[in-house]
Design an enzyme around this catalytic site. Sequence first.
Site, PDB file in Angstrom:
ATOM      1  N   ARG A  43      -1.752  -0.808  -8.615  1.00  0.00           N
ATOM      2  CA  ARG A  43      -3.081  -0.349  -8.206  1.00  0.00           C
ATOM      3  C   ARG A  43      -3.114   1.173  -8.305  1.00  0.00           C
ATOM      4  O   ARG A  43      -2.306   1.865  -7.685  1.00  0.00           O
ATOM      5  CB  ARG A  43      -3.389  -0.773  -6.777  1.00  0.00           C
ATOM      6  CG  ARG A  43      -4.757  -0.263  -6.276  1.00  0.00           C
ATOM      7  CD  ARG A  43      -4.909  -0.411  -4.776  1.00  0.00           C
ATOM      8  NE  ARG A  43      -4.819  -1.801  -4.383  1.00  0.00           N
ATOM      9  CZ  ARG A  43      -4.417  -2.211  -3.177  1.00  0.00           C
ATOM     10  NH1 ARG A  43      -4.040  -1.322  -2.264  1.00  0.00           N
ATOM     11  NH2 ARG A  43      -4.378  -3.493  -2.886  1.00  0.00           N
ATOM     12  N   ASP A  78       0.824  -1.204   0.000  1.00  0.00           N
ATOM     13  CA  ASP A  78       0.000   0.000   0.000  1.00  0.00           C
ATOM     14  C   ASP A  78       0.861   1.259   0.000  1.00  0.00           C
ATOM     15  O   ASP A  78       1.992   1.254   0.485  1.00  0.00           O
ATOM     16  CB  ASP A  78      -0.907   0.018   1.239  1.00  0.00           C
ATOM     17  CG  ASP A  78      -2.221  -0.694   0.999  1.00  0.00           C
ATOM     18  OD1 ASP A  78      -2.729  -0.638  -0.123  1.00  0.00           O
ATOM     19  OD2 ASP A  78      -2.736  -1.310   1.952  1.00  0.00           O
TER      20      ASP A  78
END
Length: 306
Positions: free
Chosen positions: A182, A132
């Site tokens: 992402r 992330d």
Amino acid sequence: MLRSVILAAARSSKIERLVGTAPVTRSLVRRYVAGETTAHAVATTRTLAADGLLATLDYLGEDTIVVEQADATRDEYLGLLTALKKESLAKSAEVSVKLSAVGQRIDPELAYERAREICGAAADAGTTVTIDMEDHTVTDSTLEIVQRLREEFPSTGAVLQAYLRRTEDDCKSQAVPDSRIRLCKGAYKEPESVAYQRSLDVDRSYVRCINALMAGEGYPMLATHDPRLIEIGIDRARWYDRDKDSFEFQMLYGIRPTEQLRLAADGYRMRVYVPYGDQWYGYLMRRMAERPANLAVFARSLWTKS
């Protein structure tokens, strides 16, 4: 303005205590958070898989300040991956890891070593890890660690945030063979010097980034709930002659579940970002900031008596 207020509240321990003791806050949390334990995460993964949905599991927690916390987070992920393998769910789920949760702010090398252990466990289970992204102060450090992890685990995913002014260039440089990227809008309060402030500018950046990723040789993961951006993503995939299995959409657990099912039914790879654990407050507040319309539901939960 409202988004800034919500993000400020995310840093308030006083408001956190208020939220944590509100009568029906837990019912609101359950809408966005799968539960507090590994068993909850596995059960949610199983339910999603039965509906044709993929998952990425995030054990909530960040800004770790002691080594013991970093080790505990690593151990949780190792246990989760073991459980996914045991339940034959590894092909339906990967894990998302925040480097701050495994010690990035203590020592980037510590975070790398803990993330490397998690990547090794994921590879053994037959799945992958996405690292992330957090606020802009750790963007370079995070991408450097991802690059190191990819030397041993090429499928390690990275996250790029469209509201940062640098991200279009990052998409171009990151869209290499075997890469998994992402693309999200971004959920941290950032200064104008590094981030677009207007929603329209963020959306325009997101579209430019879609083009950069679709034109590249990696695997784009479009994380958005915006119907317009979803349709643009589908259009751009067609423009670049991409098969439906060469990219995916991602959405947060609890948001637009009907649309998630529709995309899966249409043959697209649809992955749900599933958070779990007891450190849900910061996550919940960032979700409110991303989607201020949720604030009305949230506010009612603070004052409703059971």
